[in-house]
Design an enzyme around this catalytic site. Sequence first.
Site, PDB file in Angstrom:
ATOM      1  N   HIS A  17       0.478  -1.212   0.157  1.00 33.80           N
ATOM      2  CA  HIS A  17      -0.159   0.573  -0.292  1.00 33.80           C
ATOM      3  C   HIS A  17       1.269   1.377   0.178  1.00 33.80           C
ATOM      4  O   HIS A  17       0.921   2.573  -0.671  1.00 33.80           O
ATOM      5  CB  HIS A  17      -1.100   0.045   1.277  1.00 33.80           C
ATOM      6  CG  HIS A  17      -1.990  -0.899   1.535  1.00 33.80           C
ATOM      7  ND1 HIS A  17      -2.095  -1.828   2.571  1.00 33.80           N
ATOM      8  CD2 HIS A  17      -2.466  -1.547   0.504  1.00 33.80           C
ATOM      9  CE1 HIS A  17      -2.863  -2.741   2.675  1.00 33.80           C
ATOM     10  NE2 HIS A  17      -3.611  -2.584   1.220  1.00 33.80           N
ATOM     11  N   LYS A  41     -17.844  -6.015   8.723  1.00 32.93           N
ATOM     12  CA  LYS A  41     -16.857  -7.002   9.179  1.00 32.93           C
ATOM     13  C   LYS A  41     -16.718  -5.470   9.760  1.00 32.93           C
ATOM     14  O   LYS A  41     -15.285  -4.302  10.449  1.00 32.93           O
ATOM     15  CB  LYS A  41     -15.997  -6.113   8.151  1.00 32.93           C
ATOM     16  CG  LYS A  41     -14.734  -7.234   7.567  1.00 32.93           C
ATOM     17  CD  LYS A  41     -14.407  -7.351   6.053  1.00 32.93           C
ATOM     18  CE  LYS A  41     -13.042  -7.961   5.831  1.00 32.93           C
ATOM     19  NZ  LYS A  41     -12.365  -7.427   4.491  1.00 32.93           N
ATOM     20  N   ARG A  90      -1.827  -6.004  -8.595  1.00 35.38           N
ATOM     21  CA  ARG A  90      -1.184  -7.432  -8.045  1.00 35.38           C
ATOM     22  C   ARG A  90      -0.797  -8.371  -9.030  1.00 35.38           C
ATOM     23  O   ARG A  90      -0.023  -8.689  -8.872  1.00 35.38           O
ATOM     24  CB  ARG A  90      -1.402  -8.043  -6.710  1.00 35.38           C
ATOM     25  CG  ARG A  90      -1.194  -6.461  -5.786  1.00 35.38           C
ATOM     26  CD  ARG A  90      -2.078  -7.904  -4.251  1.00 35.38           C
ATOM     27  NE  ARG A  90      -3.405  -7.608  -4.565  1.00 35.38           N
ATOM     28  CZ  ARG A  90      -3.921  -8.245  -3.528  1.00 35.38           C
ATOM     29  NH1 ARG A  90      -3.380  -8.826  -2.641  1.00 35.38           N
ATOM     30  NH2 ARG A  90      -5.046  -8.297  -3.714  1.00 35.38           N
ATOM     31  N   SER A 127      -3.373  -7.262   2.857  1.00 35.91           N
ATOM     32  CA  SER A 127      -3.631  -7.216   4.690  1.00 35.91           C
ATOM     33  C   SER A 127      -3.562  -8.565   5.445  1.00 35.91           C
ATOM     34  O   SER A 127      -3.334  -9.778   6.258  1.00 35.91           O
ATOM     35  CB  SER A 127      -4.203  -6.104   4.795  1.00 35.91           C
ATOM     36  OG  SER A 127      -3.775  -4.634   4.562  1.00 35.91           O
TER      37      SER A 127
END
Length: 159
Positions: A17, A41, A90, A127
């Site tokens: 990040h 969440k 990614r 993460s």
Amino acid sequence: MRRAVCPGSFDPITNGHLDIISRASALYDVVHVAVMINQSKQGLFAIEERIELIREVTAEFGNVEVESFHGLLVDFCKERDIPAIVKGLRAVSDFDYELQMAQMNNGLTGVETLFVPTNPTYSFLSSSLVKEVAKWGGDVSHLVPAPVLRALGERLTQD
């Protein structure tokens, strides 16, 4: 003034990040880091903790502003007159999803999305993976900034 936003949940912020934010900060006058609030969440870190960690690790850039948001990212952009979203990719699988989001966002408000390929060093990094490895005592020191490593250590020893 050229403005962009780097959105995400950042639970926690990783070196991947940080690499994208750093690169965006070199291209734009102001980079907003928008920390997404997802009511459904439960994160490892509270929104306020994430914001503080991000502010700490991006302070050296001098042109990064960090705040939370909920709802549509395009509304966040519209309220702040931000014409561009910067997203790291990614893998090809990221592109499939992010392209749909970019097209929807552009269709809704005209906000453009710029895709930045992730540094190959961080192409596997997320993460979730950092939290999982750290939870089991794995070394994540090369994957997160030092303040995040400390916060992870403190949080995971509380459980």
